[in-house]
Design an enzyme around this catalytic site. Structure first.
Site, PDB file in Angstrom:
ATOM      1  N   ARG A  43     -12.934   6.066  -4.929  1.00 29.44           N
ATOM      2  CA  ARG A  43     -13.862   6.440  -6.000  1.00 29.44           C
ATOM      3  C   ARG A  43     -14.833   5.307  -6.314  1.00 29.44           C
ATOM      4  O   ARG A  43     -16.027   5.535  -6.540  1.00 29.44           O
ATOM      5  CB  ARG A  43     -13.069   6.851  -7.235  1.00 29.44           C
TER       6      ARG A  43
ATOM      7  N   LEU B  40      -1.114   8.398  -7.112  1.00 27.27           N
ATOM      8  CA  LEU B  40      -2.389   9.100  -6.994  1.00 27.27           C
ATOM      9  C   LEU B  40      -2.917   9.333  -8.404  1.00 27.27           C
ATOM     10  O   LEU B  40      -2.142   9.565  -9.332  1.00 27.27           O
ATOM     11  CB  LEU B  40      -2.221  10.452  -6.286  1.00 27.27           C
ATOM     12  N   ASP B  41      -4.226   9.279  -8.544  1.00 27.80           N
ATOM     13  CA  ASP B  41      -4.825   9.562  -9.842  1.00 27.80           C
ATOM     14  C   ASP B  41      -4.482  10.973 -10.290  1.00 27.80           C
ATOM     15  O   ASP B  41      -4.214  11.861  -9.461  1.00 27.80           O
ATOM     16  CB  ASP B  41      -6.348   9.416  -9.772  1.00 27.80           C
ATOM     17  N   ARG B  42      -4.545  11.198 -11.591  1.00 29.05           N
ATOM     18  CA  ARG B  42      -4.187  12.511 -12.147  1.00 29.05           C
ATOM     19  C   ARG B  42      -4.898  13.655 -11.423  1.00 29.05           C
ATOM     20  O   ARG B  42      -4.270  14.648 -11.041  1.00 29.05           O
ATOM     21  CB  ARG B  42      -4.562  12.564 -13.637  1.00 29.05           C
TER      22      ARG B  42
END
Length: 306
Positions: free
Chosen positions: A238, A135-137
């Site tokens: 996104r 998962l992205d930060r």
């Protein structure tokens, strides 16, 4: 140091791939390292312009005189599910999934090493011990972690075969017109910005990418939605939302200006996970409550509406 290229990192030049890891080293210096044989791909010297493929083994010694070992850290984790072979963690927003060559502390892997030591899969190298998917930060939510390599391979195969169900909550900028939509837009590495992804035609290296969208609640300036990933490309939600002119709220990397409600970047949460438990065939279904960012934005817009 060995890194195995996954499907989301393929079709990128070798020098660009390493530049993304070593952002404090100039690209020309990295190219010299490659030309001088300090970087190997599948045990062979390649040119800086070599296009990486899924499964490539990228191997290199220290590119600078620095220690690459990742240290365990006592960081509290929200473990939602655990058995003898794996666990599922609710990763908070702001935490990197695994270390990079710039940030090597306070990541999920640092915390996992403290709790489990060497009892984590190492298929993807030391920097990604136990990590099956990422998962992205600034995206919070559910992440599967493998305690051994066999479990890792089983879970990775489920993801590749699209038998793992992953659902997200998000707040989007603007009023999304359709109540439900199937979004089919191929995604690939942004040629001008290798740290970003973009909608790229298949003939130019883009990969099939499908997201199912369903509106949960509408506001004048924002839309609360559920998003189901059919594929799992890097930054998929996104990129899709940005391309459709409804970027995820506060996602400044993909074109959303800061919204009225300030949060730590994108308001996006991986809230639901369904998979088959390795070795038993049992179906595991997990769901968590909306996170702090989503609740904060929803509260603001609901109060304005009332």
């Amino acid at each position: 140091m060995i890194i195995i290229v996954d499907e989301n990192d393929e079709n990128i030049r070798l020098d660009n791939y390493l530049s993304g890891m070593f952002s404090d080293i100039s690209r020309s210096k990295i190219q010299n390292f490659i030309k001088n044989g300090k970087v190997l791909v599948n045990n062979a010297v390649k040119k800086p312009a070599y296009i990486l493929k899924e499964g490539n083994k990228v191997e290199f010694e220290k590119l600078e005189n620095e220690e690459l070992k990742i240290k365990p850290q006592n960081i509290a984790l929200d473990i939602v599910y655990e058995d003898e072979n794996m666990l599922v963690v609710n990763k908070p927003s702001g935490m990197l999934t695994h270390p990079t060559f710039i940030e090597r502390e306070n990541t999920l892997v640092n915390a996992l090493l403290y709790l489990y030591g060497n009892n984590l899969s190492d298929i993807n190298g030391e920097f990604r011990r136990g990590i099956v998917h990422r998962l992205d930060r600034n995206t919070s939510g559910l992440l599967m972690v493998a305690k051994n390599n066999v479990t890792h391979e089983i879970l990775a195969r489920q993801i590749k075969n699209h038998t793992v169900t992953k659902k997200y909550r998000a707040v989007l900028k603007g009023n999304y017109i359709k109540n439900e939509e199937k979004i089919d837009l191929p995604i690939g590495r942004n040629p001008k910005h290798p740290h970003k992804m973009a909608v790229i035609p298949i003939e130019d290296g883009g990969k099939d990418s499908t997201t199912l969208l369903k509106v949960i609640e509408r506001f004048h300036e924002a839309t609360y939605v559920e998003l189901t990933l059919i594929t799992g490309r890097t930054h998929q939600i996104r990129v899709h939302m940005s391309y459709l002119k409804h970027p995820v709220y506060n996602d400044t990397l993909y074109g959303a200006a800061d919204g009225r409600v300030k949060t730590q970047e994108q308001v996006l949460q991986a809230y639901y996970l369904r998979f088959t438990k390795p070795f038993t065939g049992e179906i595991i279904e997990l769901e968590i409550e909306p996170d702090e960012k989503i609740n904060k934005v929803l509260k603001f817009y609901r109060n304005r509406r009332n």
